[in-house]
Design a protein around this motif. Structure first.
Motif, PDB file in Angstrom:
ATOM      1  N   LEU A   1       0.529   7.997  -7.342  1.00 29.92           N
ATOM      2  CA  LEU A   1      -0.307   9.189  -7.498  1.00 29.92           C
ATOM      3  C   LEU A   1       0.525  10.432  -7.765  1.00 29.92           C
ATOM      4  CD1 LEU A   1      -3.098   8.686  -4.817  1.00 29.92           C
ATOM      5  CD2 LEU A   1      -3.270   8.480  -7.300  1.00 29.92           C
ATOM      6  N   THR A   2       1.646  10.566  -7.076  1.00 33.03           N
ATOM      7  CA  THR A   2       2.523  11.717  -7.290  1.00 33.03           C
ATOM      8  C   THR A   2       3.084  11.720  -8.711  1.00 33.03           C
ATOM      9  OG1 THR A   2       3.139  11.687  -4.958  1.00 33.03           O
ATOM     10  CG2 THR A   2       4.564  12.909  -6.447  1.00 33.03           C
ATOM     11  N   LEU A   3       3.521  10.558  -9.186  1.00 30.03           N
ATOM     12  CA  LEU A   3       4.039  10.482 -10.551  1.00 30.03           C
ATOM     13  C   LEU A   3       2.963  10.793 -11.579  1.00 30.03           C
ATOM     14  CD1 LEU A   3       6.310   7.327 -10.288  1.00 30.03           C
ATOM     15  CD2 LEU A   3       7.033   9.703 -10.539  1.00 30.03           C
ATOM     16  N   LEU A   4       1.747  10.310 -11.353  1.00 31.08           N
ATOM     17  CA  LEU A   4       0.654  10.601 -12.276  1.00 31.08           C
ATOM     18  C   LEU A   4       0.306  12.091 -12.282  1.00 31.08           C
ATOM     19  CD1 LEU A   4      -1.734   7.573 -11.718  1.00 31.08           C
ATOM     20  CD2 LEU A   4      -0.383   8.097 -13.739  1.00 31.08           C
ATOM     21  N   LEU A   5       0.309  12.728 -11.117  1.00 29.25           N
ATOM     22  CA  LEU A   5       0.010  14.160 -11.052  1.00 29.25           C
ATOM     23  C   LEU A   5       1.075  14.988 -11.755  1.00 29.25           C
ATOM     24  CD1 LEU A   5      -1.410  14.555  -7.444  1.00 29.25           C
ATOM     25  CD2 LEU A   5      -2.634  14.807  -9.605  1.00 29.25           C
ATOM     26  N   PHE A   6       2.347  14.642 -11.562  1.00 24.56           N
ATOM     27  CA  PHE A   6       3.410  15.356 -12.258  1.00 24.56           C
ATOM     28  C   PHE A   6       3.311  15.159 -13.765  1.00 24.56           C
ATOM     29  CE2 PHE A   6       6.058  15.593  -8.286  1.00 24.56           C
ATOM     30  CZ  PHE A   6       6.084  16.975  -8.254  1.00 24.56           C
ATOM     31  N   GLY A   7       3.011  13.955 -14.190  1.00 29.74           N
ATOM     32  CA  GLY A   7       2.842  13.695 -15.619  1.00 29.74           C
ATOM     33  C   GLY A   7       1.691  14.485 -16.208  1.00 29.74           C
ATOM     34  N   LEU A   8       0.583  14.516 -15.497  1.00 34.34           N
ATOM     35  CA  LEU A   8      -0.574  15.287 -15.942  1.00 34.34           C
ATOM     36  C   LEU A   8      -0.259  16.775 -15.993  1.00 34.34           C
ATOM     37  CD1 LEU A   8      -3.603  15.089 -16.693  1.00 34.34           C
ATOM     38  CD2 LEU A   8      -4.095  15.464 -14.280  1.00 34.34           C
ATOM     39  N   LEU A   9       0.457  17.263 -15.014  1.00 34.78           N
ATOM     40  CA  LEU A   9       0.849  18.674 -14.989  1.00 34.78           C
ATOM     41  C   LEU A   9       1.727  19.024 -16.185  1.00 34.78           C
ATOM     42  CD1 LEU A   9       0.805  21.315 -13.280  1.00 34.78           C
ATOM     43  CD2 LEU A   9       2.906  20.491 -12.224  1.00 34.78           C
ATOM     44  N   ILE A  10       2.638  18.142 -16.525  1.00 35.48           N
ATOM     45  CA  ILE A  10       3.517  18.386 -17.673  1.00 35.48           C
ATOM     46  C   ILE A  10       2.734  18.366 -18.982  1.00 35.48           C
ATOM     47  CG2 ILE A  10       5.403  17.377 -19.015  1.00 35.48           C
ATOM     48  CD1 ILE A  10       6.641  16.557 -16.313  1.00 35.48           C
ATOM     49  N   VAL A  11       1.815  17.433 -19.116  1.00 37.76           N
ATOM     50  CA  VAL A  11       1.026  17.337 -20.349  1.00 37.76           C
ATOM     51  C   VAL A  11       0.119  18.552 -20.510  1.00 37.76           C
ATOM     52  CG1 VAL A  11      -0.838  16.035 -21.446  1.00 37.76           C
ATOM     53  CG2 VAL A  11       1.119  14.834 -20.499  1.00 37.76           C
ATOM     54  N   ILE A  12      -0.532  18.953 -19.445  1.00 43.33           N
ATOM     55  CA  ILE A  12      -1.460  20.087 -19.515  1.00 43.33           C
ATOM     56  C   ILE A  12      -0.721  21.396 -19.780  1.00 43.33           C
ATOM     57  CG2 ILE A  12      -3.022  21.512 -18.131  1.00 43.33           C
ATOM     58  CD1 ILE A  12      -4.078  18.970 -16.883  1.00 43.33           C
ATOM     59  N   SER A  13       0.416  21.566 -19.130  1.00 44.84           N
ATOM     60  CA  SER A  13       1.109  22.851 -19.230  1.00 44.84           C
ATOM     61  C   SER A  13       2.063  22.927 -20.417  1.00 44.84           C
ATOM     62  CB  SER A  13       1.887  23.113 -17.956  1.00 44.84           C
ATOM     63  OG  SER A  13       2.945  22.185 -17.845  1.00 44.84           O
TER      64      SER A  13
ATOM     65  N   PHE B   1       0.810  -1.217   0.000  1.00 44.69           N
ATOM     66  CA  PHE B   1       0.000   0.000   0.000  1.00 44.69           C
ATOM     67  C   PHE B   1       0.846   1.271   0.000  1.00 44.69           C
ATOM     68  CE2 PHE B   1      -2.738  -3.182   2.154  1.00 44.69           C
ATOM     69  CZ  PHE B   1      -3.677  -3.286   1.153  1.00 44.69           C
ATOM     70  N   TRP B   2       2.120   1.159   0.339  1.00 41.41           N
ATOM     71  CA  TRP B   2       2.991   2.324   0.330  1.00 41.41           C
ATOM     72  C   TRP B   2       3.272   2.799  -1.089  1.00 41.41           C
ATOM     73  CZ3 TRP B   2       7.440   1.330  -2.271  1.00 41.41           C
ATOM     74  CH2 TRP B   2       7.816  -0.010  -2.407  1.00 41.41           C
ATOM     75  N   LEU B   3       2.947   1.999  -2.093  1.00 35.40           N
ATOM     76  CA  LEU B   3       3.153   2.407  -3.484  1.00 35.40           C
ATOM     77  C   LEU B   3       2.118   3.426  -3.965  1.00 35.40           C
ATOM     78  CD1 LEU B   3       3.981  -1.002  -5.186  1.00 35.40           C
ATOM     79  CD2 LEU B   3       5.518   0.920  -4.879  1.00 35.40           C
ATOM     80  N   ILE B   4       0.981   3.473  -3.302  1.00 35.32           N
ATOM     81  CA  ILE B   4      -0.109   4.346  -3.755  1.00 35.32           C
ATOM     82  C   ILE B   4       0.302   5.818  -3.804  1.00 35.32           C
ATOM     83  CG2 ILE B   4      -2.453   5.153  -3.239  1.00 35.32           C
ATOM     84  CD1 ILE B   4      -3.023   2.309  -2.210  1.00 35.32           C
ATOM     85  N   PRO B   5       0.901   6.396  -2.755  1.00 38.36           N
ATOM     86  CA  PRO B   5       1.292   7.815  -2.859  1.00 38.36           C
ATOM     87  C   PRO B   5       2.351   8.074  -3.923  1.00 38.36           C
ATOM     88  CG  PRO B   5       1.395   7.069  -0.579  1.00 38.36           C
ATOM     89  CD  PRO B   5       1.130   5.876  -1.418  1.00 38.36           C
ATOM     90  N   ILE B   6       3.250   7.131  -4.125  1.00 37.17           N
ATOM     91  CA  ILE B   6       4.288   7.310  -5.140  1.00 37.17           C
ATOM     92  C   ILE B   6       3.669   7.341  -6.527  1.00 37.17           C
ATOM     93  CG2 ILE B   6       6.328   6.246  -6.175  1.00 37.17           C
ATOM     94  CD1 ILE B   6       6.931   5.091  -3.375  1.00 37.17           C
TER      95      ILE B   6
END
Length: 49
Positions: free
Chosen positions: A24-36, A17-22
């Motif tokens: 999610l963080t990678l997905l958010l950074f990826g989404l931020l890069i794609v959007i911006s 379960f410790w993988l979940i925050p990692i």
């Protein structure tokens, strides 16, 4: 979706379960890069890093 289901099954079976925050963080950074990438807010996001 099959990959997602396999990953969730892996986490439940192996109690990783410790993988979940990692992930999610990678997905958010990826989404931020794609959007911006081509938007007007790109210079503001680049100043964060």
């Amino acid at each position: 979706m099959d990959l997602f289901n396999d990953f969730i099954g892996f986490m439940m079976e192996r109690k990783k379960f410790w993988l979940i925050p990692i992930i999610l963080t990678l997905l958010l950074f990826g989404l931020l890069i794609v959007i911006s990438g081509g938007s007007a807010i790109a210079p503001f996001i680049y100043t964060l890093f």
